[in-house]
Design an enzyme around this catalytic site. Sequence first.
Site, PDB file in Angstrom:
ATOM      1  N   ASP A  66      59.331  17.083  42.893  1.00  0.00           N
ATOM      2  CA  ASP A  66      58.206  18.006  42.750  1.00  0.00           C
ATOM      3  C   ASP A  66      56.952  17.172  42.947  1.00  0.00           C
ATOM      4  OD1 ASP A  66      56.140  19.649  41.965  1.00  0.00           O
ATOM      5  OD2 ASP A  66      57.021  20.198  40.044  1.00  0.00           O
ATOM      6  N   VAL A  67      56.228  17.387  44.048  1.00  0.00           N
ATOM      7  CA  VAL A  67      55.086  16.523  44.357  1.00  0.00           C
ATOM      8  C   VAL A  67      53.932  16.715  43.394  1.00  0.00           C
ATOM      9  CG1 VAL A  67      55.675  16.279  46.804  1.00  0.00           C
ATOM     10  CG2 VAL A  67      54.120  18.132  46.078  1.00  0.00           C
TER      11      VAL A  67
ATOM     12  N   TYR B 265      43.931  28.110  51.640  1.00  0.00           N
ATOM     13  CA  TYR B 265      44.766  27.242  52.481  1.00  0.00           C
ATOM     14  C   TYR B 265      43.892  26.354  53.367  1.00  0.00           C
ATOM     15  CZ  TYR B 265      48.418  25.882  55.787  1.00  0.00           C
ATOM     16  OH  TYR B 265      49.289  25.166  56.569  1.00  0.00           O
TER      17      TYR B 265
ATOM     18  N   ASN C 117      54.699  15.931  54.234  1.00  0.00           N
ATOM     19  CA  ASN C 117      54.792  17.246  54.857  1.00  0.00           C
ATOM     20  C   ASN C 117      54.886  18.395  53.852  1.00  0.00           C
ATOM     21  OD1 ASN C 117      55.505  19.058  57.273  1.00  0.00           O
ATOM     22  ND2 ASN C 117      57.272  19.315  55.927  1.00  0.00           N
TER      23      ASN C 117
ATOM     24  N   LYS D 293      43.704  22.187  53.551  1.00  0.00           N
ATOM     25  CA  LYS D 293      44.009  21.416  54.747  1.00  0.00           C
ATOM     26  C   LYS D 293      42.781  20.663  55.262  1.00  0.00           C
ATOM     27  CE  LYS D 293      48.372  22.214  54.905  1.00  0.00           C
ATOM     28  NZ  LYS D 293      49.344  21.098  54.691  1.00  0.00           N
TER      29      LYS D 293
ATOM     30  N   ALA E  40      53.117  27.866  63.476  1.00  0.00           N
ATOM     31  CA  ALA E  40      54.419  27.363  63.926  1.00  0.00           C
ATOM     32  C   ALA E  40      55.531  28.343  63.586  1.00  0.00           C
ATOM     33  CB  ALA E  40      54.705  26.001  63.293  1.00  0.00           C
TER      34      ALA E  40
ATOM     35  N   THR F 157      58.289  28.775  61.848  1.00  0.00           N
ATOM     36  CA  THR F 157      58.979  28.157  60.719  1.00  0.00           C
ATOM     37  C   THR F 157      59.436  29.231  59.738  1.00  0.00           C
ATOM     38  OG1 THR F 157      56.933  27.946  59.439  1.00  0.00           O
ATOM     39  CG2 THR F 157      57.513  26.108  60.903  1.00  0.00           C
TER      40      THR F 157
ATOM     41  N   ASP G 126      62.374  16.638  48.408  1.00  0.00           N
ATOM     42  CA  ASP G 126      62.149  18.081  48.455  1.00  0.00           C
ATOM     43  C   ASP G 126      62.680  18.703  47.172  1.00  0.00           C
ATOM     44  OD1 ASP G 126      62.208  20.931  49.274  1.00  0.00           O
ATOM     45  OD2 ASP G 126      61.981  20.171  51.310  1.00  0.00           O
TER      46      ASP G 126
END
Length: 247
Positions: A51-52, A143, A78, A147, A176, A178, A38
């Site tokens: 950093d993805v 978004y 995730n 997805k 969710a 979150t 993360d």
Amino acid sequence: MAAEFEGLVAVVTGGASGIGARTAEVLAERGATVAVLDLQPSERFASHRVDVTDTASVEAAVAAVVAEHGRLDVVVNNAGIGAQGDITGNDDAEWHRVLDVNVVGMVRVARAALPHLRRSPSAAIVNTSSIAATAGLPQRALYSASKGAVSALTRAMAADHLREGIRVNCVNPGTADTPWVARLLERADDPAAERAALEARQPHGRLVSADEVAQAIAYLASPLSGSTSGVELAVDGGMQGLRLRPL
């Protein structure tokens, strides 16, 4: 059940908060050794700043986990970011940024993990997709596109790697409860009314909990689910498949 992941090593991207943090906890509760990848440090688990969108960052973190633990068995992809608006609501740079994080980021992590997963007797990848992949939601064009790509990518990866002993699935959460959703609500003109609208949109009448999504991820990642691959598991209060009459 408590020890189904005993002896297995898992990495969870975006594992410092929200769904990712609870997923890391659930996997650890069931016996896994967990490392969090993360941008922010984890409060509970060994973490690597990743950093993805940066291949070197991803590869270094995966290599460090394997160097420390000698193996890698489970990858939970995730990490992701949100976006609002119709197709005119984000410029080209934002489209590229969101797709780079939400889609190509998963590719980078899985690609770095593959050589190690091929040596695991219980290899699994679980990608976090969304109800936005299967239901048309207003003001979520970018978004939803990201997805939808995750869901298609999951099926393609499952087909490519099943005969190598690597199962690939995804979980499709509804809205969710979150920190990310909390921030969206804070920016609304009427946060209470907006929360009520989000709750009413899901047939069971409430937001999905991070724990419910984490438990679904654990099921898909579990060695006990050896015949489950290429699956999208909805955790959305029935939003994907149910059409209830109004009360």
